[in-house]
Design a protein around this motif. Structure first.
Motif, short mmCIF file in Angstrom:
data_model
loop_
_atom_site.label_atom_id
_atom_site.label_comp_id
_atom_site.label_asym_id
_atom_site.label_seq_id
_atom_site.Cartn_x
_atom_site.Cartn_y
_atom_site.Cartn_z
N PRO A 57 0.80 -1.24 0.00
CA PRO A 57 0.00 0.00 0.00
C PRO A 57 0.82 1.28 0.00
O PRO A 57 0.26 2.36 -0.18
N GLN A 58 2.15 1.17 0.20
CA GLN A 58 2.97 2.39 0.20
C GLN A 58 3.29 2.90 -1.20
O GLN A 58 3.84 3.99 -1.35
N VAL A 59 2.94 2.12 -2.23
CA VAL A 59 3.20 2.58 -3.60
C VAL A 59 2.30 3.78 -3.91
O VAL A 59 1.09 3.73 -3.74
N ARG A 60 2.94 4.85 -4.36
CA ARG A 60 2.20 6.08 -4.64
C ARG A 60 2.10 6.39 -6.13
O ARG A 60 1.21 7.10 -6.56
N GLY A 61 3.06 5.87 -6.91
CA GLY A 61 3.04 6.21 -8.32
C GLY A 61 3.74 5.18 -9.19
O GLY A 61 4.62 4.45 -8.72
N VAL A 62 3.32 5.12 -10.45
CA VAL A 62 3.97 4.31 -11.48
C VAL A 62 4.25 5.26 -12.65
O VAL A 62 3.38 6.03 -13.06
N LEU A 63 5.48 5.17 -13.19
CA LEU A 63 5.94 6.12 -14.19
C LEU A 63 6.53 5.35 -15.37
O LEU A 63 7.34 4.44 -15.17
N TRP A 64 6.15 5.71 -16.60
CA TRP A 64 6.66 4.99 -17.76
C TRP A 64 6.78 5.92 -18.97
O TRP A 64 6.37 7.08 -18.93
N GLY A 65 7.35 5.35 -20.05
CA GLY A 65 7.50 6.06 -21.32
C GLY A 65 6.75 5.32 -22.42
O GLY A 65 5.58 5.01 -22.28
N HIS A 66 7.44 5.05 -23.54
CA HIS A 66 6.97 4.17 -24.61
C HIS A 66 5.83 4.74 -25.44
O HIS A 66 5.81 4.57 -26.66
N VAL A 67 4.86 5.41 -24.83
CA VAL A 67 3.65 5.80 -25.54
C VAL A 67 3.75 7.19 -26.17
O VAL A 67 2.84 7.60 -26.89
N HIS A 68 4.82 7.93 -25.88
CA HIS A 68 5.04 9.24 -26.51
C HIS A 68 3.84 10.17 -26.34
O HIS A 68 3.48 10.91 -27.27
N GLN A 69 3.24 10.15 -25.18
CA GLN A 69 2.14 11.05 -24.88
C GLN A 69 1.96 11.13 -23.37
O GLN A 69 2.47 10.28 -22.63
N ALA A 70 1.28 12.17 -22.93
CA ALA A 70 1.06 12.37 -21.50
C ALA A 70 -0.18 11.61 -21.05
O ALA A 70 -1.24 11.71 -21.68
N ILE A 71 -0.02 10.84 -19.98
CA ILE A 71 -1.13 10.11 -19.36
C ILE A 71 -1.05 10.34 -17.87
O ILE A 71 0.04 10.33 -17.28
N ASP A 72 -2.18 10.57 -17.24
CA ASP A 72 -2.23 10.76 -15.79
C ASP A 72 -3.56 10.18 -15.29
O ASP A 72 -4.61 10.78 -15.46
N LEU A 73 -3.48 8.98 -14.73
CA LEU A 73 -4.65 8.25 -14.25
C LEU A 73 -4.44 7.90 -12.78
O LEU A 73 -3.39 8.15 -12.21
N GLU A 74 -5.47 7.30 -12.19
CA GLU A 74 -5.33 6.80 -10.82
C GLU A 74 -5.98 5.43 -10.73
O GLU A 74 -7.04 5.18 -11.30
N ARG A 75 -5.29 4.54 -10.03
CA ARG A 75 -5.80 3.19 -9.80
C ARG A 75 -5.60 2.83 -8.34
O ARG A 75 -4.47 2.77 -7.87
N GLN A 76 -6.67 2.65 -7.62
CA GLN A 76 -6.62 2.28 -6.21
C GLN A 76 -5.67 3.16 -5.42
O GLN A 76 -4.87 2.69 -4.62
N GLY A 77 -5.76 4.46 -5.68
CA GLY A 77 -4.94 5.43 -4.95
C GLY A 77 -3.53 5.59 -5.47
O GLY A 77 -2.75 6.36 -4.90
N VAL A 78 -3.18 4.87 -6.55
CA VAL A 78 -1.84 4.95 -7.12
C VAL A 78 -1.90 5.79 -8.39
O VAL A 78 -2.71 5.52 -9.28
N ARG A 79 -1.03 6.79 -8.49
CA ARG A 79 -0.96 7.65 -9.67
C ARG A 79 -0.25 6.90 -10.80
O ARG A 79 0.85 6.37 -10.60
N LEU A 80 -0.85 6.84 -11.97
CA LEU A 80 -0.30 6.16 -13.14
C LEU A 80 0.03 7.21 -14.19
O LEU A 80 -0.87 7.88 -14.70
N MET A 81 1.33 7.33 -14.56
CA MET A 81 1.78 8.48 -15.34
C MET A 81 2.70 8.07 -16.49
O MET A 81 3.66 7.32 -16.29
N ALA A 82 2.40 8.56 -17.67
CA ALA A 82 3.32 8.51 -18.81
C ALA A 82 3.63 9.94 -19.20
O ALA A 82 2.84 10.86 -18.95
N SER A 83 4.79 10.12 -19.84
CA SER A 83 5.24 11.47 -20.17
C SER A 83 5.50 11.59 -21.66
O SER A 83 5.75 10.60 -22.36
N PRO A 84 5.46 12.82 -22.17
CA PRO A 84 5.77 13.02 -23.58
C PRO A 84 7.20 12.58 -23.90
O PRO A 84 8.08 12.57 -23.03
#
Length: 280
Positions: free
Chosen positions: A199-226
């Protein structure tokens, strides 16, 4: 499991740790190499110059750093980050992980000089940050091996008292660019099963998709960057390019586990990709 690097920073000691996320630079052996018409070294250095205006405490570079996986491409990457570090009053360490266009063995052999760091986990400002290898040799899509899943589980278990940020290259969730979903993280369910135990996980960060994504899943921030170069068009079934400028993400990791983030795009950059490209 290797002992995490301890990276104390003056800003992280009494406030948030400021993280710069850059991804998918796609550099070539030739510095003038172009990806769909865009000189990727120029776009990377333009991104880093913009980011240096507000120097971070650390940098996370999440794969596809080279397009051709050559030692010379990684030498250009090292040069670009050395210039960036020199522009910062306190040179920030740069932690990296491979993407499907990279050659991990070549990266390990060449990305060895400061500010580039080889560690795959770091504790900074009370946060535990782990970098995973989601590449599958010879494949565009990704998956986390049993060893990487076990390393993730063990690392989170060993740092149960630290808020955690988990980094990888391949997207663990579906995107609005549907063609990307077939080349995302194949075993995303196994990945999230590990995260759900911690439960201490606060965020997941990735690339690959070449676009900005910012979602939330069960209190965890899910983020992709340009990407620091070309951008993929959202809301599509087939490959397409978006005219948005190269970009990057900043994150601020607070000692109490809060996470703030914002995506930035560079301005006044002359380069552009071929809008009629159908793939690469």
């Amino acid at each position: 499991m290797a002992k995490p690097s301890q990276n104390g920073t003056s800003r992280g000691a009494d406030g948030p740790v400021h993280v710069l996320h850059v991804t998918d630079s796609h550099l070539f052996a030739q510095r003038t190499g172009r990806l769909l018409g865009l000189v990727t070294y120029d776009s990377l250095t333009a991104v880093l110059a913009a980011a240096a205006a507000e120097p971070p405490d650390m940098v996370l570079a999440t794969g596809d750093l080279a397009q051709d996986g050559t030692a010379q491409a990684y030498a250009h990457l090292a040069e670009a980050f050395s210039g960036f570090a020199a522009a910062c009053p306190l040179p920030p360490p740069v932690y990296w992980l491979p993407g499907n266009h990279d050659e991990p063995a070549v990266m390990r052999a060449t990305l060895t000089c400061a500010p580039l760091r080889p560690e795959t986990e770091v504790v900074v400002g009370g946060w535990y940050i782990i970098l995973l290898d989601s590449t599958v040799p010879g494949e565009v899509g990704g998956a986390l091996s049993e060893d990487e899943l076990a390393r993730l589980d063990a690392g989170l278990r060993a740092h149960a008292d630290c808020p955690a940020l988990v980094c990888l290259h391949h997207n663990p969730v579906v995107t609005s660019a549907r063609w990307m979903d077939d080349i995302g993280l194949a075993n995303a369910d196994a990945f999230f099963a590990v995260l759900d135990r911690h439960p201490q996980v606060r965020g997941v960060l990735w690339g690959h998709v070449h676009q900005a994504i910012d979602l939330e899943r069960q209190g965890v921030r899910l983020m992709a960057s340009p990407s620091t170069c070309i951008q993929f068009k959202p809301e599509t079934v087939e490959f397409g390019l978006d005219p948005s400028a190269p970009g990057y993400r900043r994150l601020w990791l607070y000692p109490d586990g809060r996470l703030e983030t914002r995506v930035f795009r560079i301005s006044n950059f002359a380069g552009c990709a071929d809008p009629d490209a159908t793939g690469y």
